[in-house]
Design a protein around this motif. Structure first.
Motif, PDB file in Angstrom:
ATOM      1  N   LEU A 122       0.824  -1.211   0.000  1.00 37.09           N
ATOM      2  CA  LEU A 122       0.000   0.000   0.000  1.00 37.09           C
ATOM      3  C   LEU A 122       0.862   1.266   0.000  1.00 37.09           C
ATOM      4  CD1 LEU A 122      -2.889  -0.949   2.460  1.00 37.09           C
ATOM      5  CD2 LEU A 122      -3.032  -0.636   0.000  1.00 37.09           C
ATOM      6  N   ILE A 123       1.929   1.263   0.787  1.00 37.33           N
ATOM      7  CA  ILE A 123       2.809   2.438   0.841  1.00 37.33           C
ATOM      8  C   ILE A 123       3.500   2.641  -0.507  1.00 37.33           C
ATOM      9  CG2 ILE A 123       4.954   3.318   1.859  1.00 37.33           C
ATOM     10  CD1 ILE A 123       3.972   2.067   4.526  1.00 37.33           C
ATOM     11  N   LEU A 124       4.009   1.563  -1.098  1.00 38.63           N
ATOM     12  CA  LEU A 124       4.659   1.675  -2.411  1.00 38.63           C
ATOM     13  C   LEU A 124       3.673   2.121  -3.486  1.00 38.63           C
ATOM     14  CD1 LEU A 124       7.031  -1.427  -2.380  1.00 38.63           C
ATOM     15  CD2 LEU A 124       7.635   0.986  -2.085  1.00 38.63           C
ATOM     16  N   GLY A 125       2.460   1.580  -3.420  1.00 40.50           N
ATOM     17  CA  GLY A 125       1.431   1.989  -4.387  1.00 40.50           C
ATOM     18  C   GLY A 125       1.063   3.447  -4.241  1.00 40.50           C
ATOM     19  N   THR A 126       0.947   3.903  -3.009  1.00 44.94           N
ATOM     20  CA  THR A 126       0.626   5.309  -2.755  1.00 44.94           C
ATOM     21  C   THR A 126       1.757   6.210  -3.253  1.00 44.94           C
ATOM     22  OG1 THR A 126      -0.637   4.665  -0.807  1.00 44.94           O
ATOM     23  CG2 THR A 126       0.001   6.967  -0.960  1.00 44.94           C
ATOM     24  N   ALA A 127       2.996   5.813  -2.989  1.00 47.76           N
ATOM     25  CA  ALA A 127       4.142   6.596  -3.452  1.00 47.76           C
ATOM     26  C   ALA A 127       4.185   6.630  -4.981  1.00 47.76           C
ATOM     27  CB  ALA A 127       5.437   6.013  -2.893  1.00 47.76           C
ATOM     28  N   ALA A 128       3.894   5.500  -5.618  1.00 50.20           N
ATOM     29  CA  ALA A 128       3.903   5.453  -7.083  1.00 50.20           C
ATOM     30  C   ALA A 128       2.818   6.361  -7.657  1.00 50.20           C
ATOM     31  CB  ALA A 128       3.712   4.010  -7.557  1.00 50.20           C
ATOM     32  N   LEU A 129       1.617   6.310  -7.066  1.00 50.31           N
ATOM     33  CA  LEU A 129       0.541   7.186  -7.555  1.00 50.31           C
ATOM     34  C   LEU A 129       0.872   8.656  -7.329  1.00 50.31           C
ATOM     35  CD1 LEU A 129      -2.703   5.274  -6.499  1.00 50.31           C
ATOM     36  CD2 LEU A 129      -1.875   5.709  -8.810  1.00 50.31           C
TER      37      LEU A 129
END
Length: 103
Positions: free
Chosen positions: A82-89
């Motif tokens: 979730l953290i990586l996905g949020t950072a990517a978005l």
């Protein structure tokens, strides 16, 4: 069993302490009910044991091939994704906003 024995012992002590109540109180139904409850609990424990053994026998066939599972490890991986996905978005939208400034 220990609880029933303890209750029986307490009832006997009460009867000895208060002899005038002895003819007025008949605790036989209470003792019978405790005995019946003890039998039912023993039977329920036996049935639960059998069900536990059956579920272990059938579920272990399907679960043996899975790796060891820990809920805490799974939650850590979910949080990481979730953290990586949020950072990517955030990076994607930030880059799009910066590109929009130059167009």
């Amino acid at each position: 069993t220990e609880q029933a024995d303890g209750i029986n012992w307490e009832l006997e002590e009460i009867r000895k302490t208060l002899p005038e109540l002895k003819p007025h109180i008949d605790l036989t139904p209470v003792q019978q009910s405790l005995t019946e409850m003890q039998k039912l609990l023993t039977e329920m424990n036996r049935l639960l044991e059998r069900v536990g053994n059956l579920s272990e026998k059938y579920s272990s066939k399907w679960i043996d091939w899975l790796p060891d599972f820990s809920l805490l490890v799974a939650l850590k991986w979910i949080m990481l994704v979730l953290i990586l996905g949020t950072a990517a978005l955030a990076g994607w939208y930030g880059a799009a906003a910066i590109r929009g400034l130059f167009l």
